[in-house]
Design a protein around this motif. Structure first.
Motif, PDB file in Angstrom:
ATOM      1  N   ARG A  61       0.818  -1.216   0.000  1.00 26.84           N
ATOM      2  CA  ARG A  61       0.000   0.000   0.000  1.00 26.84           C
ATOM      3  C   ARG A  61       0.856   1.272   0.000  1.00 26.84           C
ATOM      4  O   ARG A  61       0.362   2.354  -0.290  1.00 26.84           O
ATOM      5  N   VAL A  62       2.114   1.145   0.390  1.00 32.93           N
ATOM      6  CA  VAL A  62       3.047   2.277   0.341  1.00 32.93           C
ATOM      7  C   VAL A  62       4.234   1.835  -0.521  1.00 32.93           C
ATOM      8  O   VAL A  62       5.228   1.340  -0.008  1.00 32.93           O
ATOM      9  N   PRO A  63       4.101   1.994  -1.819  1.00 37.80           N
ATOM     10  CA  PRO A  63       5.107   1.421  -2.718  1.00 37.80           C
ATOM     11  C   PRO A  63       6.282   2.356  -2.984  1.00 37.80           C
ATOM     12  O   PRO A  63       6.209   3.544  -2.654  1.00 37.80           O
ATOM     13  N   PRO A  64       7.335   1.816  -3.612  1.00 38.73           N
ATOM     14  CA  PRO A  64       8.408   2.691  -4.098  1.00 38.73           C
ATOM     15  C   PRO A  64       7.818   3.703  -5.086  1.00 38.73           C
ATOM     16  O   PRO A  64       6.771   3.439  -5.699  1.00 38.73           O
ATOM     17  N   SER A  65       8.499   4.828  -5.262  1.00 39.48           N
ATOM     18  CA  SER A  65       7.912   5.957  -5.996  1.00 39.48           C
ATOM     19  C   SER A  65       7.444   5.579  -7.409  1.00 39.48           C
ATOM     20  O   SER A  65       6.418   6.069  -7.873  1.00 39.48           O
ATOM     21  N   GLN A  66       8.200   4.711  -8.090  1.00 37.73           N
ATOM     22  CA  GLN A  66       7.817   4.413  -9.480  1.00 37.73           C
ATOM     23  C   GLN A  66       6.596   3.495  -9.591  1.00 37.73           C
ATOM     24  O   GLN A  66       6.111   3.233 -10.678  1.00 37.73           O
ATOM     25  N   PHE A  67       6.089   3.010  -8.443  1.00 40.11           N
ATOM     26  CA  PHE A  67       4.921   2.120  -8.470  1.00 40.11           C
ATOM     27  C   PHE A  67       3.686   2.751  -7.816  1.00 40.11           C
ATOM     28  O   PHE A  67       2.697   2.060  -7.588  1.00 40.11           O
ATOM     29  N   THR A  68       3.750   4.043  -7.502  1.00 38.54           N
ATOM     30  CA  THR A  68       2.644   4.660  -6.749  1.00 38.54           C
ATOM     31  C   THR A  68       1.310   4.568  -7.506  1.00 38.54           C
ATOM     32  O   THR A  68       0.263   4.384  -6.894  1.00 38.54           O
ATOM     33  N   ASP A  69       1.347   4.695  -8.835  1.00 41.78           N
ATOM     34  CA  ASP A  69       0.099   4.631  -9.601  1.00 41.78           C
ATOM     35  C   ASP A  69      -0.560   3.263  -9.521  1.00 41.78           C
ATOM     36  O   ASP A  69      -1.741   3.117  -9.819  1.00 41.78           O
ATOM     37  N   GLN A  70       0.230   2.248  -9.179  1.00 40.90           N
ATOM     38  CA  GLN A  70      -0.318   0.889  -9.178  1.00 40.90           C
ATOM     39  C   GLN A  70      -0.855   0.477  -7.814  1.00 40.90           C
ATOM     40  O   GLN A  70      -1.502  -0.559  -7.705  1.00 40.90           O
ATOM     41  N   SER A  71      -0.558   1.223  -6.763  1.00 38.36           N
ATOM     42  CA  SER A  71      -0.940   0.774  -5.427  1.00 38.36           C
ATOM     43  C   SER A  71      -2.449   0.932  -5.193  1.00 38.36           C
ATOM     44  O   SER A  71      -3.068   1.833  -5.756  1.00 38.36           O
ATOM     45  N   PRO A  72      -3.075   0.089  -4.377  1.00 38.17           N
ATOM     46  CA  PRO A  72      -2.440  -1.061  -3.749  1.00 38.17           C
ATOM     47  C   PRO A  72      -2.300  -2.219  -4.732  1.00 38.17           C
ATOM     48  O   PRO A  72      -3.128  -2.367  -5.623  1.00 38.17           O
ATOM     49  N   TYR A  73      -1.233  -2.998  -4.587  1.00 36.37           N
ATOM     50  CA  TYR A  73      -1.055  -4.154  -5.457  1.00 36.37           C
ATOM     51  C   TYR A  73      -0.475  -5.314  -4.653  1.00 36.37           C
ATOM     52  O   TYR A  73       0.046  -5.118  -3.544  1.00 36.37           O
ATOM     53  N   ALA A  74      -0.588  -6.502  -5.196  1.00 34.00           N
ATOM     54  CA  ALA A  74      -0.150  -7.703  -4.473  1.00 34.00           C
ATOM     55  C   ALA A  74       1.203  -8.170  -4.988  1.00 34.00           C
ATOM     56  O   ALA A  74       1.460  -8.134  -6.189  1.00 34.00           O
ATOM     57  N   MET A  75       2.066  -8.551  -4.038  1.00 33.73           N
ATOM     58  CA  MET A  75       3.312  -9.242  -4.376  1.00 33.73           C
ATOM     59  C   MET A  75       3.218 -10.626  -3.757  1.00 33.73           C
ATOM     60  O   MET A  75       2.781 -10.771  -2.616  1.00 33.73           O
ATOM     61  N   GLY A  76       3.631 -11.632  -4.500  1.00 34.87           N
ATOM     62  CA  GLY A  76       3.486 -12.975  -3.964  1.00 34.87           C
ATOM     63  C   GLY A  76       4.663 -13.868  -4.277  1.00 34.87           C
ATOM     64  O   GLY A  76       5.456 -13.585  -5.188  1.00 34.87           O
ATOM     65  N   VAL A  77       4.789 -14.926  -3.494  1.00 35.79           N
ATOM     66  CA  VAL A  77       5.717 -16.008  -3.830  1.00 35.79           C
ATOM     67  C   VAL A  77       4.886 -17.042  -4.570  1.00 35.79           C
ATOM     68  O   VAL A  77       3.846 -17.501  -4.063  1.00 35.79           O
ATOM     69  N   VAL A  78       5.317 -17.367  -5.769  1.00 43.51           N
ATOM     70  CA  VAL A  78       4.557 -18.272  -6.632  1.00 43.51           C
ATOM     71  C   VAL A  78       5.408 -19.499  -6.939  1.00 43.51           C
ATOM     72  O   VAL A  78       6.554 -19.356  -7.381  1.00 43.51           O
ATOM     73  N   GLU A  79       4.853 -20.660  -6.681  1.00 44.07           N
ATOM     74  CA  GLU A  79       5.567 -21.901  -7.033  1.00 44.07           C
ATOM     75  C   GLU A  79       5.117 -22.321  -8.420  1.00 44.07           C
ATOM     76  O   GLU A  79       3.954 -22.672  -8.640  1.00 44.07           O
ATOM     77  N   LEU A  80       6.045 -22.230  -9.363  1.00 42.50           N
ATOM     78  CA  LEU A  80       5.720 -22.622 -10.728  1.00 42.50           C
ATOM     79  C   LEU A  80       5.744 -24.139 -10.846  1.00 42.50           C
ATOM     80  O   LEU A  80       6.440 -24.827 -10.073  1.00 42.50           O
ATOM     81  N   ASN A  81       4.985 -24.667 -11.803  1.00 42.29           N
ATOM     82  CA  ASN A  81       5.007 -26.109 -12.039  1.00 42.29           C
ATOM     83  C   ASN A  81       6.458 -26.526 -12.307  1.00 42.29           C
ATOM     84  O   ASN A  81       7.147 -25.906 -13.104  1.00 42.29           O
ATOM     85  N   GLY A  82       6.925 -27.533 -11.617  1.00 36.06           N
ATOM     86  CA  GLY A  82       8.336 -27.901 -11.692  1.00 36.06           C
ATOM     87  C   GLY A  82       9.049 -27.574 -10.395  1.00 36.06           C
ATOM     88  O   GLY A  82      10.153 -28.051 -10.145  1.00 36.06           O
ATOM     89  N   GLY A  83       8.396 -26.729  -9.556  1.00 35.20           N
ATOM     90  CA  GLY A  83       8.899 -26.535  -8.200  1.00 35.20           C
ATOM     91  C   GLY A  83       9.650 -25.246  -7.931  1.00 35.20           C
ATOM     92  O   GLY A  83       9.888 -24.920  -6.771  1.00 35.20           O
TER      93      GLY A  83
END
Lengths: 129, 348
Positions: A61-83
């Motif tokens: 919700r408080v992003p780095p300056s270059q991402f302010t237009d996108q907030s709020p946004y989700a960051m996630g850890v994603v396990e791709l098929n293959g592990g």
């Protein structure tokens, strides 16, 4: 991100190219020069799968300056098929409906612009499958 | 024989309804819904542009073609919304699919006809034997000035085609082009939004060129409208392609499969190419398809495609165009749309 650094990272950011250790088979993303497991310096290039599932996430919700237009946004850890697990922005999602274990897939997106006149940095993001 | 060996389409998930736009500008939504036959349109997310949509559509085209991207000899992206004024879209696409460095790249521009231009050139490069495969993309994040009639239809989407000589899923039986200098729609350098000549974009522009190209190619291949299973024309709105089809002698059932504009909007360079992908999703071997694009300025490219027996093997190898259009839609309000499309002036 300076243009030369962005350019150097194109193989992994555009094509999900990872390095697979020829000694022990461990896959590194982004690629590494020395295997943290068996210390081998010999790797082969492998491409990661483009589908996976959400392992965990947070809402920025408080992003780095270059991402302010996108907030709020989700960051996630994603396990791709293959592990292989990657850290990625989760785009085009309803933040209230994100669920651990949710199926996601990779899409090619703009990561950010270097201002109005700079280069456009592209790369991968995950979206609900 | 040359033709299509792989195809794919991509449409962003966001949609805005005609009513939502009309509400802001105090216009009558029904007059647009009925007059233009358009219900809603796609809207790109802030992190999407012509390049990102081209990459996704091409991933699907590659899945259907089954070829090694390194064997592609040319990458041509047709659009009037290339993200850079100076720096090619094609090199980013080629890099993203792993087709570099032995490749020829060019960006095409011809209002809404840039995608079919790329398709035309790719077919001829393969036919000449210069290369084994060539990739053509038509994609746009179309611009329409706030409050202008174009705002009700200017949408986003991409279609990608890999042309080759072997394992065709649709043979290019014939091509034909029809061009004149007609100033019906334009955008001058440094101008943010395009301008158009209102009703002048109809009879002397859209209808004259599409009818000219369609009649020309039908004469060349000695076929009549009744010989075709499908026809797809450029779709600036839902009404024009149905009207031009009727004028040429096509029946509604020949036009419906490729008609996407009422629920997708006008994807400019992607318009008739995306209609073709929707037809290929449902086509059967030996079906004949007439495709005619239109680009202001002005001109039309016409193609007669004959579907081969390979079509049924590839249709399910990637998401179908109408599945993408109808699934996972995210309806947005005008404020969000204005933010996403950069229509709000912010402090420096």
């Amino acid at each position: 991100m300076p243009s030369p650094r962005y350019w150097r990272e194109i193989p992994q950011r555009y094509r999900l190219e990872a390095s697979k250790c020829k000694g022990c088979g461990k896959v590194f993303f982004p690629p590494r020069l020395v295997c943290s497991s068996c210390k081998s310096r010999e790797f082969e290039m492998v491409k990661l799968e483009r589908e996976g599932k959400l392992i965990t996430y947070t809402i920025i919700r408080v992003p780095p300056s270059q991402f302010t237009d996108q907030s709020p946004y989700a960051m996630g850890v994603v396990e791709l098929n293959g592990g292989v697990k990657i850290l990625s922005q989760i785009a085009d999602c309803n933040l209230d409906k994100l669920e651990i274990g949710q199926k996601l897939r990779i899409e090619f997106r703009k990561i950010y612009n270097e201002g109005e006149a700079g280069i456009i940095c592209y790369g991968y993001k995950c979206v609900p499958a | 024989m040359v033709g299509i060996i792989g195809y794919g389409a991509y449409i962003p998930r966001n949609r805005i309804k005609v009513e939502e736009i009309a509400k802001v500008w105090g216009t009558d939504a029904n007059s647009y819904r009925k007059g233009l036959f358009v219900e809603e349109k796609s809207v790109p997310s802030p992190d999407q542009d012509t390049i990102t949509m081209s990459v996704e559509a091409t991933h699907y085209a590659l899945k259907r073609s089954g070829i090694d991207p390194q064997k592609i000899g040319a990458v041509y992206v047709g659009s009037e919304s290339h993200p850079y004024a100076v720096k090619p879209s094609g090199t980013v696409l080629a890099e993203a699919i792993g087709a570099t460095p032995e490749i020829h790249c060019a960006d095409y521009e011809f209002a809404c006809k840039a995608g079919s231009e790329a398709m035309f050139v790719c077919l001829e490069l393969v036919r000449s034997g210069s290369m084994e495969y060539a990739l053509a993309v038509g994609a746009d994040t179309s611009q329409g000035a706030p409050g202008d009639a174009l705002e009700y239809t200017a949408a986003a989407g991409a279609a990608s085609f890999i042309m080759g000589k072997d394992n065709l899923l649709a043979e290019a039986v014939e091509t034909y082009s029809f061009m004149t200098d007609t100033p019906d729609f334009w955008r001058r350098e440094y101008q943010y939004y395009p301008r158009h000549a209102s009703r002048f974009t109809g009879e002397p522009a859209y209808f004259k060129h599409i009818i000219g190209a369609a009649k020309g190619i039908l004469k060349k291949v000695k076929l009549e409208p009744k010989d075709f299973k499908y026809a797809v024309f450029h779709q600036p709105n839902g009404k024009f392609p149905l009207k031009v089809g009727k004028l040429l002698g096509f029946k509604r059932e020949q036009l419906d499969t490729g008609l996407l504009c009422p629920w997708m909007g006008n994807t400019y360079s992607g318009s008739s190419p995306m209609g073709l992908t929707a037809i290929l999703d449902e086509a059967k071997p030996d079906d004949l398809i007439l495709m005619v694009s239109y680009g202001s300025g002005a001109g039309s490219d016409a193609f007669v495609w004959k579907v081969t027996s390979r079509i049924t093997e590839v249709q399910d190898k990637a998401p179908k165009t109408k599945e993408i259009l109808n699934n996972n839609k995210n309806y947005i309000e005008y404020g969000t749309y204005a933010k996403y499309r950069g229509k709000i002036r912010k402090a420096e």
